[in-house]
Design a protein around this motif. Structure first.
Motif, PDB file in Angstrom:
ATOM      1  N   ARG A  94       0.846  -1.200   0.000  1.00 23.40           N
ATOM      2  CA  ARG A  94       0.000   0.000   0.000  1.00 23.40           C
ATOM      3  C   ARG A  94       0.881   1.250   0.000  1.00 23.40           C
ATOM      4  NH1 ARG A  94      -5.501   0.704   1.611  1.00 23.40           N
ATOM      5  NH2 ARG A  94      -5.590  -1.376   2.590  1.00 23.40           N
ATOM      6  N   LYS A 114      -2.436   3.907  -3.736  1.00 28.31           N
ATOM      7  CA  LYS A 114      -2.742   2.622  -4.368  1.00 28.31           C
ATOM      8  C   LYS A 114      -2.590   1.505  -3.341  1.00 28.31           C
ATOM      9  CE  LYS A 114       1.977   1.999  -6.176  1.00 28.31           C
ATOM     10  NZ  LYS A 114       2.792   1.762  -7.387  1.00 28.31           N
ATOM     11  N   VAL A 116      -2.417  -3.052  -3.273  1.00 29.76           N
ATOM     12  CA  VAL A 116      -2.406  -4.321  -4.001  1.00 29.76           C
ATOM     13  C   VAL A 116      -2.406  -5.447  -2.980  1.00 29.76           C
ATOM     14  CG1 VAL A 116      -1.178  -5.801  -5.624  1.00 29.76           C
ATOM     15  CG2 VAL A 116      -1.146  -3.312  -5.944  1.00 29.76           C
ATOM     16  N   THR A 118      -2.095  -9.572  -2.697  1.00 31.57           N
ATOM     17  CA  THR A 118      -1.701 -10.771  -3.440  1.00 31.57           C
ATOM     18  C   THR A 118      -1.825 -11.979  -2.519  1.00 31.57           C
ATOM     19  OG1 THR A 118      -0.125  -9.429  -4.687  1.00 31.57           O
ATOM     20  CG2 THR A 118       0.101 -11.827  -4.838  1.00 31.57           C
ATOM     21  N   THR A 133      -6.561  -5.065  -6.772  1.00 27.37           N
ATOM     22  CA  THR A 133      -5.804  -3.824  -6.992  1.00 27.37           C
ATOM     23  C   THR A 133      -6.610  -2.570  -6.675  1.00 27.37           C
ATOM     24  OG1 THR A 133      -6.468  -3.840  -9.322  1.00 27.37           O
ATOM     25  CG2 THR A 133      -4.362  -4.879  -8.764  1.00 27.37           C
TER      26      THR A 133
END
Length: 987
Positions: A94, A114, A116, A118, A133
């Protein structure tokens, strides 16, 4: 939830990328995060919170400034966190929103936030293998996996500095706000609100029904003409209805008697009116016959006049037509004479020829004029072309003049544009430098403030050192006094034991029941109370010494920090640097402020130059085009002028010649038509005169004058006919009237009394109408009262269940909202929070008793507060040493930390169970250990060891030196001017 790995880059004080391996750090289940004040210990916890939720706890989350000020412009700010939640391992990356320098050009641009997520391994069902995302999707997924919100996580995983001490001492409202965030009681608040809204709706509905009942009652009373009683509304309505029905019956009987009297009077009046009508008709018939007898001679004269007028009418139309024909012949002759004069005016001299010759000459001249029509159009075009030649010449001259003016305007623009661009570049450079210089100014302002605080910090350190020395001396004195008293008491212990001996009782030392020579207390003997008082005095002195030493350490730290930031500079030097820098800022700011207006001036100048160039080129093109068109048109005009001169003859131009010929043609045609019209009118007049003579003979007249004397207009004829017809009809009607059978025996002199009958009938009619009006009013009142009584009864029936339902809802709403019959004055939401707080108190008491060695326990109270405030959220402590319940605010600093930590751990357990029972494998405790003595610290460490033994990893954030000796696994945060860094230490 278990944390595995944390990476921070350009985050907070960490300039370069730093890595925390929680698997290695928490291998023993307990680790310490330590370092200097402000080094960035708490920032690592902020990084964990930011990676999970995109925000940081407490007031730091309101600043929203997470990027490191010392970071390289190309280094991105990000946090990477690997963790396992509910058996699923995942990795979250982040980045916050921050400003970075533009890669092209000057200034900064916004780097968007942003996130992400995973999956490490097989992703959960329904989740994409490539991860997530979108920031909102990552946030929802993390909250769903953890089973708690950000506020709950900050309270049960990252136990923050001072939060639970404040919660422990908070009043009811503050404690309620925290519990609401943790346990999500919004649905219960919604229930309370629903009850209040439902009660308000039913109150409005009940008020409407009551208002409707009052309105119907008022209308009933108004129609009945009575006052509304205070009681027995239904009985009053029934009695009023019976009274109105009796009134209607009396009015109906009066109306029937009055109607019968009116009918009798009307019959008598009708008989007398019929008799009077027969006498009137006989009288009128006799009068009409007498008048007609007097008009007999006049009617005969009317009949003779009407007959003569009818014979003359057959000749009038023919004679009038003959007069019109004569008039037409005179007009035709005058017109012929005018046309001949018009033809002579054109110069035509052969006007005495016959009509056929005139038409022949007209045709010849018309052909000649037609041949000139095309040349007339060319003559008109010739005039227009000559005007166009002049216009083209004027256009070319005007365009050449404009070209010269535009050239003069363009002469100085390029040099002015270059000057403006150079000034704009200087302003842009000044604006670019301004940010860096302002940052230097802020640093200098902070340094000046530090220089101003330096003397106070030195004095504070001197005071703290003096206080510490005094506290140390006092402690040494108290300790020596305590040791001395203890020694004296030990020396006199034999006398103290001897004082407890009683005859026949065994000695506690030797066991003998004989006491031949008990020891005698010396004058300086010390009692247990004196020894205990000295011990307490020594403990108080020790606490004051520790507090003074902590204050001295704090003063030393603050002074060292000030000296480090000042780097040997004094206030005068910093003031001079700041003054010079502010002058530089003022100059740069003045230049930077010119950027926008200069940019507009440059753009306006370039636009002006471009527009002038375009206008000059357009004017040159216009001048060239106008000159070319003028030359071509001049040649065409010269060639056309030769043809027109040949065609115009002796006239000014071709058009004048053609107009002359056309005028002669029109005059010839008009004269020929006039001569033909004259001949036709003469023939028509002769035929009409023959027809007039024949009509006079048939009508019996000798001359037209005799016929005209007998003739009458249509209105006179109709008047005569109408008068004769009316007289005949009147005579026949009068005789027919006298011959009617019903008038037999009636004389014109008979008399009938009608007026007395009319008066009687009028009086009877008025009485009948009055009685009918009374009956109608009574019926209307009865009908209206019947309808109103039905509606009043219906409104009463509708109101009764509403009042019962509202009374029940009103009482229940008060109970749910903590009022009315609610003895505890607790709302539903407060009741639920009180139950949760009671669970927290039970869970926290187990640890607090262990930490306080069985002395303290939490006591939850649901009693109402003072002055009628709501209760249910009281939290006190039970002191087993005294057996009393004490307010939490009376606990000492160390005791408050123990209670706060126990409360935090208990709350963590309850919230974890509330959110689904998710196991919290990692727990952080931030600061607070400096208030504990060594013995209490041992107890707290035992509690933390129990957490570690249960499978949890506990991280302590503290700068207390003793914890470094107790905890072998440590993560040290080093602070420097270039940014903080991390160092893993293993004992």
């Amino acid at each position: 939830m278990r944390l595995h790995r944390l990476e921070v880059a350009a985050f907070g004080p960490y300039r370069s990328r730093q890595v925390v391996d929680f698997d290695a750090l928490g291998a023993d289940g307990l680790f310490l995060l330590h370092g200097d004040t402000g080094a960035g210990k708490t920032t690592l916890l902020d990084a964990v919170a930011f990676a999970l939720f995109g925000t940081v706890p407490g007031a730091r989350g309101q600043v929203k400034r997470l990027r490191c000020d010392l970071a390289d412009p190309e280094e991105p700010t990000e946090v990477v966190l690997e963790l396992t939640v509910q058996g699923q391992r995942l990795r979250i990356v982040r980045s916050p929103e921050y400003q970075r320098p533009k890669r092209r050009g000057e200034g900064t641009t916004t780097q968007q936030a942003k996130a992400v997520l995973t999956w490490i391994g097989v992703p959960p069902a329904g989740q994409p293998a490539e991860g997530l995302t979108r920031i909102d999707e990552v946030g929802r997924t993390v909250q769903r996996l953890l089973g708690m919100s950000a506020d709950q996580f900050f309270q049960v995983v990252l136990l923050p500095q001072g939060e639970f001490a404040r919660f422990l001492r908070a009043d009811t409202d503050e404690r309620e706000k925290l519990l609401e965030r943790l346990f999500g009681t919004k649905r219960f608040a919604d229930v309370e609100a629903w009850f209040r809204e439902r009660r308000a709706e039913q109150r409005r509905e009940l008020d409407q029904q009551r208002q409707e009942l009052r309105e119907w009652t008022a209308r009933f009373a108004q129609v009945a003409g009575a006052e509304v009683p205070e009681e027995d509304l239904a009985g009053w309505v029934a009695r009023t209805g019976e009274r109105i029905r009796a009134t209607v019956e009396r009015a109906r009987e009066d109306e029937q008697r009055a109607r019968a009297a009116r009918e009798s009077a009307d019959e008598l009046l009708a008989e007398r009116l019929s008799a009077a009508e027969r006498v009137r008709r006989v009288r009128e018939a006799h009068q009409r016959l007498a008048v007609l007898a007097e008009q007999e001679d006049e009617r005969t004269r009317w009949a003779d006049e009407l007959a003569a007028a009818r014979r003359a009418a057959t000749v009038v139309a023919v004679a009038a037509q003959a007069d019109r024909c004569a008039t037409q012949l005179d007009e035709a002759r005058l017109a012929e004479e005018r046309k001949a004069q018009a033809l002579a005016a054109t110069g035509f001299v052969n006007a005495e020829v016959d009509t056929a010759e005139l038409r022949k000459l007209s045709g010849q001249l018309s052909e000649e004029a037609g041949a000139l029509a095309g040349l007339v159009a060319e003559a008109e075009q010739q005039v227009r072309d000559q005007r166009d030649i002049e216009r083209f010449a004027e256009t070319a001259a005007d365009a050449r003049a404009r070209v010269e003016v535009l050239g003069e305007k363009l002469a100085g623009i390029p040099e002015r544009a270059r000057d403006l661009r150079e000034r704009l570049e200087v302003a842009i450079d000044a604006e670019a430098k301004l940010g860096e210089v302002r940052k230097r100014e802020a640093d200098l302002v902070a340094a000046v403030a530090d220089a101003e605080r330096l003397p106070a910090a030195r004095r504070a350190l001197d005071d703290a050192e003096g206080a510490a020395r005094e506290a140390i001396d006092r402690h040494q004195e108290a300790r020596e006094r305590f040791l001395e008293l203890r020694r004296w008491r030990l020396d006199g212990m034999a006398a103290e034991l001897a004082a407890r001996l009683t005859a026949g009782s065994p000695c506690p030392v030797c066991g003998s029941s004989d006491h031949p020579a008990p020891a005698i207390a010396a004058p300086e003997a010390v009692s247990p109370e004196q020894e205990h008082a000295a011990e307490e005095a020594e403990a108080r002195a020790e606490r004051r010494r520790k507090a003074a030493e902590a204050a001295r350490h704090d003063a030393e730290t603050k002074l060292a920090a000030l000296r480090e930031r000042l780097r040997g500079r004094d206030g005068a030097q910093l003031g001079e640097e700041l003054s010079a820098l502010r002058k530089e800022i003022a100059g740069l700011n003045a230049l930077a402020e010119q950027r926008a207006p200069l940019a507009k001036q440059v753009q306006a100048t370039e636009t002006e130059q471009r527009e002038l160039d375009e206008k000059r080129a357009a004017e040159l093109q216009r001048a060239t085009a106008a000159e070319t068109q003028r030359q071509a048109l001049t040649e065409r005009v010269a060639e056309r002028a030769r043809r027109l001169d040949e065609a115009r003859g002796e006239h000014p131009d071709v058009g004048a010649r053609r107009a002359h010929l056309t005028g002669i043609v029109r005059a010839l045609d008009a004269l020929a038509e006039a001569r033909a019209a004259t001949a036709s009118a003469a023939g028509q007049l002769e035929r009409q005169r023959v027809e007039v003579r024949e009509a006079l003979h048939r009508a019996g007249f000798e001359t037209v004058a005799e016929m005209r004397a007998a003739a009458r207009d249509e209105m006179t004829i109709r008047d005569l006919e109408q008068r004769l017809a009316e007289a005949g009809a009147a005579e026949a009607a009068a005789r027919a009237t006298l011959n009617e059978p019903e008038l037999s025996g009636v004389g014109p002199d008979d008399e009938v009394d009608v007026e007395s009958a009319k008066a009687a009938a009028r009086s009877a009619r008025e009485r009948a109408e009055a009685a009918f009006a009374v009956l109608r009013s009574a019926n209307a009142q009865a009908d209206a009262l019947g309808t109103l009584a039905e509606r009043l009864t219906a409104a009463t029936e509708r109101l009764r269940p509403l009042e019962e339902e509202f009374a029940e809802l009103d009482a229940l709403t008060d109970v749910v909202n903590g009022r009315g019959q609610n003895a505890r004055k607790m709302s539903l939401r407060s009741y639920v929070l009180a139950a949760r707080l009671e669970e927290v108190a039970l869970a926290a008491t187990a640890r607090l008793q262990t930490m306080s060695q069985g002395r303290y326990s939490f006591v939850h109270s649901d009693a109402a507060g003072s002055h009628g405030t709501r209760g249910g959220l009281g939290l006190d402590v039970l002191d087993d040493f005294s057996g009393t319940i004490r307010p939490a605010k009376t606990l000492s600093g160390g005791e408050s930390f123990l209670a706060s930590l126990a409360l935090a751990l208990g709350l963590a357990d309850v919230v974890a169970a509330e959110t689904g029972g998710s196991l919290l494998d990692t727990l952080f405790v931030d600061e607070g250990f400096g208030t504990l003595d060594s013995e209490t610290l041992d107890v707290v460490m035992n509690i933390l060891d129990e957490l570690r033994a249960g499978g949890r990893v506990v991280g302590l954030v503290s700068h207390v030196e003793e914890l470094r000796q107790r905890i072998p696994t440590r993560l040290r945060v080093r602070k420097s001017r270039t940014g903080s860094s991390l160092e893993l230490q293993m004992a």
